[in-house]
Design a protein around this motif. Structure first.
Motif, PDB file in Angstrom:
ATOM      1  N   MET A   1      -9.369 -16.158   9.280  1.00 50.14           N
ATOM      2  CA  MET A   1      -8.459 -16.141   8.153  1.00 50.14           C
ATOM      3  C   MET A   1      -8.671 -14.890   7.292  1.00 50.14           C
ATOM      4  O   MET A   1      -7.704 -14.249   6.913  1.00 50.14           O
ATOM      5  CB  MET A   1      -8.668 -17.418   7.328  1.00 50.14           C
ATOM      6  CG  MET A   1      -7.753 -17.543   6.169  1.00 50.14           C
ATOM      7  SD  MET A   1      -6.065 -17.768   6.732  1.00 50.14           S
ATOM      8  CE  MET A   1      -5.242 -17.963   5.225  1.00 50.14           C
ATOM      9  N   VAL A   2      -9.904 -14.560   6.989  1.00 53.76           N
ATOM     10  CA  VAL A   2     -10.208 -13.382   6.174  1.00 53.76           C
ATOM     11  C   VAL A   2      -9.759 -12.117   6.901  1.00 53.76           C
ATOM     12  O   VAL A   2      -9.212 -11.193   6.281  1.00 53.76           O
ATOM     13  CB  VAL A   2     -11.715 -13.328   5.843  1.00 53.76           C
ATOM     14  CG1 VAL A   2     -12.070 -12.032   5.150  1.00 53.76           C
ATOM     15  CG2 VAL A   2     -12.108 -14.512   4.987  1.00 53.76           C
ATOM     16  N   LYS A   3      -9.947 -12.102   8.216  1.00 55.93           N
ATOM     17  CA  LYS A   3      -9.544 -10.943   9.010  1.00 55.93           C
ATOM     18  C   LYS A   3      -8.027 -10.734   8.913  1.00 55.93           C
ATOM     19  O   LYS A   3      -7.559  -9.600   8.787  1.00 55.93           O
ATOM     20  CB  LYS A   3      -9.963 -11.152  10.461  1.00 55.93           C
ATOM     21  CG  LYS A   3      -9.745  -9.964  11.346  1.00 55.93           C
ATOM     22  CD  LYS A   3     -10.279 -10.240  12.736  1.00 55.93           C
ATOM     23  CE  LYS A   3     -10.089  -9.044  13.640  1.00 55.93           C
ATOM     24  NZ  LYS A   3     -10.574  -9.309  14.994  1.00 55.93           N
ATOM     25  N   ASN A   4      -7.274 -11.815   8.944  1.00 59.74           N
ATOM     26  CA  ASN A   4      -5.814 -11.720   8.835  1.00 59.74           C
ATOM     27  C   ASN A   4      -5.391 -11.204   7.456  1.00 59.74           C
ATOM     28  O   ASN A   4      -4.468 -10.396   7.345  1.00 59.74           O
ATOM     29  CB  ASN A   4      -5.159 -13.073   9.095  1.00 59.74           C
ATOM     30  CG  ASN A   4      -5.270 -13.500  10.542  1.00 59.74           C
ATOM     31  OD1 ASN A   4      -5.479 -12.667  11.414  1.00 59.74           O
ATOM     32  ND2 ASN A   4      -5.146 -14.782  10.784  1.00 59.74           N
ATOM     33  N   VAL A   5      -6.053 -11.650   6.414  1.00 56.82           N
ATOM     34  CA  VAL A   5      -5.728 -11.208   5.055  1.00 56.82           C
ATOM     35  C   VAL A   5      -6.043  -9.728   4.890  1.00 56.82           C
ATOM     36  O   VAL A   5      -5.256  -8.977   4.305  1.00 56.82           O
ATOM     37  CB  VAL A   5      -6.480 -12.067   4.011  1.00 56.82           C
ATOM     38  CG1 VAL A   5      -6.303 -11.492   2.619  1.00 56.82           C
ATOM     39  CG2 VAL A   5      -6.001 -13.504   4.069  1.00 56.82           C
ATOM     40  N   VAL A   6      -7.170  -9.298   5.418  1.00 57.34           N
ATOM     41  CA  VAL A   6      -7.556  -7.887   5.334  1.00 57.34           C
ATOM     42  C   VAL A   6      -6.561  -7.025   6.112  1.00 57.34           C
ATOM     43  O   VAL A   6      -6.118  -5.975   5.635  1.00 57.34           O
ATOM     44  CB  VAL A   6      -9.001  -7.675   5.841  1.00 57.34           C
ATOM     45  CG1 VAL A   6      -9.317  -6.197   5.990  1.00 57.34           C
ATOM     46  CG2 VAL A   6      -9.992  -8.345   4.912  1.00 57.34           C
ATOM     47  N   THR A   7      -6.193  -7.480   7.290  1.00 52.27           N
ATOM     48  CA  THR A   7      -5.224  -6.743   8.106  1.00 52.27           C
ATOM     49  C   THR A   7      -3.887  -6.633   7.385  1.00 52.27           C
ATOM     50  O   THR A   7      -3.281  -5.557   7.332  1.00 52.27           O
ATOM     51  CB  THR A   7      -5.032  -7.439   9.469  1.00 52.27           C
ATOM     52  OG1 THR A   7      -6.294  -7.515  10.126  1.00 52.27           O
ATOM     53  CG2 THR A   7      -4.055  -6.680  10.335  1.00 52.27           C
ATOM     54  N   LEU A   8      -3.435  -7.720   6.816  1.00 52.48           N
ATOM     55  CA  LEU A   8      -2.184  -7.714   6.073  1.00 52.48           C
ATOM     56  C   LEU A   8      -2.271  -6.766   4.870  1.00 52.48           C
ATOM     57  O   LEU A   8      -1.339  -6.011   4.597  1.00 52.48           O
ATOM     58  CB  LEU A   8      -1.828  -9.129   5.605  1.00 52.48           C
ATOM     59  CG  LEU A   8      -0.513  -9.265   4.843  1.00 52.48           C
ATOM     60  CD1 LEU A   8       0.657  -8.869   5.719  1.00 52.48           C
ATOM     61  CD2 LEU A   8      -0.347 -10.687   4.344  1.00 52.48           C
ATOM     62  N   GLY A   9      -3.389  -6.777   4.177  1.00 49.54           N
ATOM     63  CA  GLY A   9      -3.585  -5.881   3.039  1.00 49.54           C
ATOM     64  C   GLY A   9      -3.544  -4.423   3.456  1.00 49.54           C
ATOM     65  O   GLY A   9      -2.959  -3.580   2.758  1.00 49.54           O
ATOM     66  N   LEU A  10      -4.153  -4.095   4.584  1.00 51.34           N
ATOM     67  CA  LEU A  10      -4.129  -2.714   5.077  1.00 51.34           C
ATOM     68  C   LEU A  10      -2.717  -2.283   5.466  1.00 51.34           C
ATOM     69  O   LEU A  10      -2.302  -1.154   5.188  1.00 51.34           O
ATOM     70  CB  LEU A  10      -5.075  -2.563   6.267  1.00 51.34           C
ATOM     71  CG  LEU A  10      -6.561  -2.620   5.935  1.00 51.34           C
ATOM     72  CD1 LEU A  10      -7.386  -2.639   7.215  1.00 51.34           C
ATOM     73  CD2 LEU A  10      -6.970  -1.456   5.055  1.00 51.34           C
ATOM     74  N   ILE A  11      -1.989  -3.181   6.078  1.00 53.36           N
ATOM     75  CA  ILE A  11      -0.609  -2.866   6.466  1.00 53.36           C
ATOM     76  C   ILE A  11       0.251  -2.636   5.235  1.00 53.36           C
ATOM     77  O   ILE A  11       1.000  -1.658   5.150  1.00 53.36           O
ATOM     78  CB  ILE A  11      -0.025  -3.980   7.359  1.00 53.36           C
ATOM     79  CG1 ILE A  11      -0.715  -3.971   8.709  1.00 53.36           C
ATOM     80  CG2 ILE A  11       1.485  -3.811   7.525  1.00 53.36           C
ATOM     81  CD1 ILE A  11      -0.383  -5.154   9.590  1.00 53.36           C
ATOM     82  N   VAL A  12       0.150  -3.510   4.254  1.00 51.96           N
ATOM     83  CA  VAL A  12       0.938  -3.378   3.023  1.00 51.96           C
ATOM     84  C   VAL A  12       0.553  -2.093   2.283  1.00 51.96           C
ATOM     85  O   VAL A  12       1.418  -1.369   1.792  1.00 51.96           O
ATOM     86  CB  VAL A  12       0.763  -4.624   2.125  1.00 51.96           C
ATOM     87  CG1 VAL A  12       1.373  -4.401   0.754  1.00 51.96           C
ATOM     88  CG2 VAL A  12       1.384  -5.838   2.790  1.00 51.96           C
ATOM     89  N   GLY A  13      -0.730  -1.803   2.228  1.00 48.87           N
ATOM     90  CA  GLY A  13      -1.183  -0.576   1.574  1.00 48.87           C
ATOM     91  C   GLY A  13      -0.669   0.672   2.266  1.00 48.87           C
ATOM     92  O   GLY A  13      -0.248   1.633   1.617  1.00 48.87           O
ATOM     93  N   SER A  14      -0.674   0.663   3.586  1.00 42.43           N
ATOM     94  CA  SER A  14      -0.158   1.807   4.347  1.00 42.43           C
ATOM     95  C   SER A  14       1.328   2.002   4.102  1.00 42.43           C
ATOM     96  O   SER A  14       1.801   3.128   3.930  1.00 42.43           O
ATOM     97  CB  SER A  14      -0.404   1.603   5.842  1.00 42.43           C
ATOM     98  OG  SER A  14      -1.780   1.558   6.099  1.00 42.43           O
ATOM     99  N   LEU A  15       2.072   0.912   4.089  1.00 44.65           N
ATOM    100  CA  LEU A  15       3.513   1.009   3.828  1.00 44.65           C
ATOM    101  C   LEU A  15       3.788   1.519   2.414  1.00 44.65           C
ATOM    102  O   LEU A  15       4.712   2.301   2.203  1.00 44.65           O
ATOM    103  CB  LEU A  15       4.180  -0.344   4.054  1.00 44.65           C
ATOM    104  CG  LEU A  15       4.248  -0.816   5.505  1.00 44.65           C
ATOM    105  CD1 LEU A  15       4.800  -2.235   5.570  1.00 44.65           C
ATOM    106  CD2 LEU A  15       5.077   0.127   6.341  1.00 44.65           C
ATOM    107  N   ALA A  16       2.987   1.087   1.460  1.00 39.56           N
ATOM    108  CA  ALA A  16       3.168   1.535   0.076  1.00 39.56           C
ATOM    109  C   ALA A  16       2.908   3.038  -0.039  1.00 39.56           C
ATOM    110  O   ALA A  16       3.652   3.753  -0.718  1.00 39.56           O
ATOM    111  CB  ALA A  16       2.244   0.761  -0.855  1.00 39.56           C
ATOM    112  N   LEU A  17       1.875   3.534   0.631  1.00 40.35           N
ATOM    113  CA  LEU A  17       1.587   4.969   0.597  1.00 40.35           C
ATOM    114  C   LEU A  17       2.692   5.771   1.269  1.00 40.35           C
ATOM    115  O   LEU A  17       3.090   6.823   0.778  1.00 40.35           O
ATOM    116  CB  LEU A  17       0.250   5.254   1.282  1.00 40.35           C
ATOM    117  CG  LEU A  17      -0.993   4.864   0.503  1.00 40.35           C
ATOM    118  CD1 LEU A  17      -2.236   5.067   1.363  1.00 40.35           C
ATOM    119  CD2 LEU A  17      -1.101   5.661  -0.780  1.00 40.35           C
ATOM    120  N   ALA A  18       3.199   5.272   2.373  1.00 39.35           N
ATOM    121  CA  ALA A  18       4.286   5.963   3.069  1.00 39.35           C
ATOM    122  C   ALA A  18       5.533   5.998   2.196  1.00 39.35           C
ATOM    123  O   ALA A  18       6.247   7.007   2.151  1.00 39.35           O
ATOM    124  CB  ALA A  18       4.579   5.278   4.396  1.00 39.35           C
TER     125      ALA A  18
END
Length: 47
Positions: free
Chosen positions: A1-18
């Protein structure tokens, strides 16, 4: 579960930077077009 949340956070952060880079680039393009238009109105050349 924590791994999924971290992965989702990284994806959202990458999209925000782009998105920030895209908006910044679009703003620079609009600024350039506005400057060119103003220069043309004033009888100067676009640079």
């Amino acid at each position: 579960m924590v791994k999924n949340v971290v992965t989702l956070g990284l994806i959202v952060g990458s999209l925000a930077l782009a998105a920030c880079n895209t908006v910044r680039g679009a703003a620079a393009d609009m600024n350039s077009a506005a400057n060119c238009t103003e220069n043309t109105i004033n009888g100067q050349r676009c640079r």
